[in-house]
Design a protein around this motif. Structure first.
Motif, PDB file in Angstrom:
ATOM      1  N   MET A   1      13.357  50.690 -27.841  1.00 12.57           N
ATOM      2  CA  MET A   1      12.915  50.030 -29.027  1.00 12.57           C
ATOM      3  C   MET A   1      14.153  49.771 -29.862  1.00 12.57           C
ATOM      4  SD  MET A   1      10.408  51.584 -31.946  1.00 12.57           S
ATOM      5  CE  MET A   1      11.396  52.943 -32.518  1.00 12.57           C
ATOM      6  N   ARG A   2      14.411  48.510 -30.166  1.00 13.40           N
ATOM      7  CA  ARG A   2      15.555  48.166 -31.009  1.00 13.40           C
ATOM      8  C   ARG A   2      15.126  48.157 -32.471  1.00 13.40           C
ATOM      9  NH1 ARG A   2      18.050  42.899 -29.609  1.00 13.40           N
ATOM     10  NH2 ARG A   2      15.913  42.264 -29.246  1.00 13.40           N
ATOM     11  N   VAL A   3      15.940  48.771 -33.307  1.00 12.36           N
ATOM     12  CA  VAL A   3      15.684  48.813 -34.742  1.00 12.36           C
ATOM     13  C   VAL A   3      16.995  48.550 -35.477  1.00 12.36           C
ATOM     14  CG1 VAL A   3      13.766  50.442 -34.552  1.00 12.36           C
ATOM     15  CG2 VAL A   3      16.054  51.314 -34.914  1.00 12.36           C
ATOM     16  N   SER A   4      16.887  48.105 -36.711  1.00 18.68           N
ATOM     17  CA  SER A   4      18.091  47.908 -37.517  1.00 18.68           C
ATOM     18  C   SER A   4      18.694  49.272 -37.838  1.00 18.68           C
ATOM     19  CB  SER A   4      17.758  47.167 -38.811  1.00 18.68           C
ATOM     20  OG  SER A   4      17.101  48.034 -39.717  1.00 18.68           O
ATOM     21  N   PRO A   5      20.002  49.331 -38.046  1.00 16.02           N
ATOM     22  CA  PRO A   5      20.623  50.604 -38.429  1.00 16.02           C
ATOM     23  C   PRO A   5      20.002  51.175 -39.706  1.00 16.02           C
ATOM     24  CG  PRO A   5      22.306  49.039 -37.779  1.00 16.02           C
ATOM     25  CD  PRO A   5      21.003  48.279 -37.842  1.00 16.02           C
ATOM     26  N   HIS A   6      19.636  50.312 -40.648  1.00 18.80           N
ATOM     27  CA  HIS A   6      19.008  50.755 -41.895  1.00 18.80           C
ATOM     28  C   HIS A   6      17.680  51.466 -41.605  1.00 18.80           C
ATOM     29  CE1 HIS A   6      17.578  50.695 -46.054  1.00 18.80           C
ATOM     30  NE2 HIS A   6      16.434  50.234 -45.572  1.00 18.80           N
ATOM     31  N   ASP A   7      16.836  50.851 -40.771  1.00 16.79           N
ATOM     32  CA  ASP A   7      15.549  51.459 -40.436  1.00 16.79           C
ATOM     33  C   ASP A   7      15.738  52.748 -39.637  1.00 16.79           C
ATOM     34  OD1 ASP A   7      14.010  49.556 -41.757  1.00 16.79           O
ATOM     35  OD2 ASP A   7      13.873  48.272 -39.990  1.00 16.79           O
ATOM     36  N   ALA A   8      16.711  52.758 -38.735  1.00 21.85           N
ATOM     37  CA  ALA A   8      16.977  53.971 -37.959  1.00 21.85           C
ATOM     38  C   ALA A   8      17.349  55.122 -38.890  1.00 21.85           C
ATOM     39  CB  ALA A   8      18.092  53.718 -36.951  1.00 21.85           C
ATOM     40  N   GLU A   9      18.207  54.859 -39.857  1.00 24.04           N
ATOM     41  CA  GLU A   9      18.605  55.907 -40.797  1.00 24.04           C
ATOM     42  C   GLU A   9      17.425  56.334 -41.667  1.00 24.04           C
ATOM     43  OE1 GLU A   9      21.648  56.586 -44.538  1.00 24.04           O
ATOM     44  OE2 GLU A   9      22.085  54.999 -43.101  1.00 24.04           O
ATOM     45  N   ARG A  10      16.671  55.355 -42.165  1.00 22.44           N
ATOM     46  CA  ARG A  10      15.528  55.644 -43.035  1.00 22.44           C
ATOM     47  C   ARG A  10      14.484  56.504 -42.333  1.00 22.44           C
ATOM     48  NH1 ARG A  10      10.636  52.993 -43.867  1.00 22.44           N
ATOM     49  NH2 ARG A  10      11.216  51.270 -42.527  1.00 22.44           N
ATOM     50  N   LEU A  11      14.323  56.291 -41.025  1.00 25.28           N
ATOM     51  CA  LEU A  11      13.322  57.017 -40.254  1.00 25.28           C
ATOM     52  C   LEU A  11      13.902  58.207 -39.486  1.00 25.28           C
ATOM     53  CD1 LEU A  11      11.491  53.848 -38.933  1.00 25.28           C
ATOM     54  CD2 LEU A  11      10.641  55.437 -40.665  1.00 25.28           C
ATOM     55  N   SER A  12      15.181  58.507 -39.725  1.00 22.52           N
ATOM     56  CA  SER A  12      15.871  59.619 -39.053  1.00 22.52           C
ATOM     57  C   SER A  12      15.815  59.487 -37.533  1.00 22.52           C
ATOM     58  CB  SER A  12      15.287  60.966 -39.488  1.00 22.52           C
ATOM     59  OG  SER A  12      15.433  61.142 -40.867  1.00 22.52           O
ATOM     60  N   LEU A  13      16.063  58.265 -37.039  1.00 23.29           N
ATOM     61  CA  LEU A  13      16.093  57.999 -35.605  1.00 23.29           C
ATOM     62  C   LEU A  13      17.543  57.829 -35.157  1.00 23.29           C
ATOM     63  CD1 LEU A  13      13.261  55.314 -35.414  1.00 23.29           C
ATOM     64  CD2 LEU A  13      13.098  57.719 -34.741  1.00 23.29           C
ATOM     65  N   SER A  14      17.882  58.389 -34.017  1.00 25.93           N
ATOM     66  CA  SER A  14      19.229  58.221 -33.496  1.00 25.93           C
ATOM     67  C   SER A  14      19.179  57.517 -32.152  1.00 25.93           C
ATOM     68  CB  SER A  14      19.922  59.579 -33.369  1.00 25.93           C
ATOM     69  OG  SER A  14      19.184  60.440 -32.540  1.00 25.93           O
ATOM     70  N   ASP A  15      20.256  56.816 -31.820  1.00 29.95           N
ATOM     71  CA  ASP A  15      20.328  56.108 -30.543  1.00 29.95           C
ATOM     72  C   ASP A  15      20.071  57.086 -29.393  1.00 29.95           C
ATOM     73  OD1 ASP A  15      20.852  53.672 -31.676  1.00 29.95           O
ATOM     74  OD2 ASP A  15      22.965  53.615 -31.136  1.00 29.95           O
ATOM     75  N   GLY A  16      19.243  56.656 -28.475  1.00 28.36           N
ATOM     76  CA  GLY A  16      18.933  57.457 -27.312  1.00 28.36           C
ATOM     77  C   GLY A  16      17.758  58.410 -27.502  1.00 28.36           C
ATOM     78  N   ALA A  17      17.318  58.598 -28.742  1.00 30.90           N
ATOM     79  CA  ALA A  17      16.184  59.483 -29.012  1.00 30.90           C
ATOM     80  C   ALA A  17      14.876  58.791 -28.615  1.00 30.90           C
ATOM     81  CB  ALA A  17      16.134  59.850 -30.489  1.00 30.90           C
ATOM     82  N   LEU A  18      13.860  59.584 -28.359  1.00 31.29           N
ATOM     83  CA  LEU A  18      12.529  59.029 -28.087  1.00 31.29           C
ATOM     84  C   LEU A  18      11.773  58.896 -29.404  1.00 31.29           C
ATOM     85  CD1 LEU A  18      11.227  60.863 -24.897  1.00 31.29           C
ATOM     86  CD2 LEU A  18      11.910  58.483 -25.127  1.00 31.29           C
ATOM     87  N   ALA A  19      11.153  57.735 -29.597  1.00 27.80           N
ATOM     88  CA  ALA A  19      10.329  57.498 -30.785  1.00 27.80           C
ATOM     89  C   ALA A  19       8.914  57.217 -30.321  1.00 27.80           C
ATOM     90  CB  ALA A  19      10.861  56.312 -31.576  1.00 27.80           C
ATOM     91  N   GLN A  20       7.954  57.712 -31.073  1.00 27.46           N
ATOM     92  CA  GLN A  20       6.546  57.460 -30.777  1.00 27.46           C
ATOM     93  C   GLN A  20       6.103  56.231 -31.552  1.00 27.46           C
ATOM     94  OE1 GLN A  20       3.373  60.216 -32.119  1.00 27.46           O
ATOM     95  NE2 GLN A  20       3.028  60.480 -29.919  1.00 27.46           N
ATOM     96  N   ILE A  21       5.499  55.285 -30.853  1.00 28.62           N
ATOM     97  CA  ILE A  21       5.017  54.033 -31.443  1.00 28.62           C
ATOM     98  C   ILE A  21       3.499  54.030 -31.332  1.00 28.62           C
ATOM     99  CG2 ILE A  21       5.125  51.517 -31.341  1.00 28.62           C
ATOM    100  CD1 ILE A  21       7.763  52.061 -29.635  1.00 28.62           C
ATOM    101  N   THR A  22       2.837  53.840 -32.458  1.00 25.69           N
ATOM    102  CA  THR A  22       1.374  53.834 -32.461  1.00 25.69           C
ATOM    103  C   THR A  22       0.875  52.504 -32.995  1.00 25.69           C
ATOM    104  OG1 THR A  22       1.335  56.217 -32.828  1.00 25.69           O
ATOM    105  CG2 THR A  22      -0.682  55.004 -33.324  1.00 25.69           C
ATOM    106  N   ALA A  23      -0.044  51.901 -32.281  1.00 23.35           N
ATOM    107  CA  ALA A  23      -0.663  50.639 -32.679  1.00 23.35           C
ATOM    108  C   ALA A  23      -2.149  50.734 -32.358  1.00 23.35           C
ATOM    109  CB  ALA A  23      -0.017  49.471 -31.946  1.00 23.35           C
ATOM    110  N   SER A  24      -2.885  49.696 -32.678  1.00 20.45           N
ATOM    111  CA  SER A  24      -4.329  49.717 -32.446  1.00 20.45           C
ATOM    112  C   SER A  24      -4.681  49.903 -30.974  1.00 20.45           C
ATOM    113  CB  SER A  24      -4.978  48.443 -32.982  1.00 20.45           C
ATOM    114  OG  SER A  24      -4.429  47.310 -32.347  1.00 20.45           O
ATOM    115  N   GLY A  25      -3.784  49.498 -30.075  1.00 24.91           N
ATOM    116  CA  GLY A  25      -4.046  49.607 -28.643  1.00 24.91           C
ATOM    117  C   GLY A  25      -3.700  50.960 -28.038  1.00 24.91           C
TER     118      GLY A  25
END
Length: 64
Positions: A1-25
């Motif tokens: 998942m590609r994110v802006s550096p600003h959003d990565a910092e705001r969400l405490s995400l680092s390159d290579g980390a796993l992020a959970q994505i939740t949507a209606s599906g």
């Protein structure tokens, strides 16, 4: 998942980390990749048909 550096910092995400994505599906996990070409609060689109109109909320990532 590609994110802006600003959003990565705001969400405490680092390159290579796993992020959970939740949507209606459902929920999925994706590897985080910071991409300086992305503006904060946006997501990359593969084709014009997969991009929402500019007036639509893009995703939970952009929500405060």
């Amino acid at each position: 998942m590609r994110v802006s550096p600003h959003d990565a910092e705001r969400l405490s995400l680092s390159d290579g980390a796993l992020a959970q994505i939740t949507a209606s599906g459902g929920t999925a996990e994706a590897v985080v990749e910071s991409d300086a070409r992305l503006q904060p609060g946006t997501r990359p689109c593969r084709t014009a048909s997969t991009c929402p109109p500019k007036t639509a909320a893009t995703n939970a990532l952009a929500s405060p």
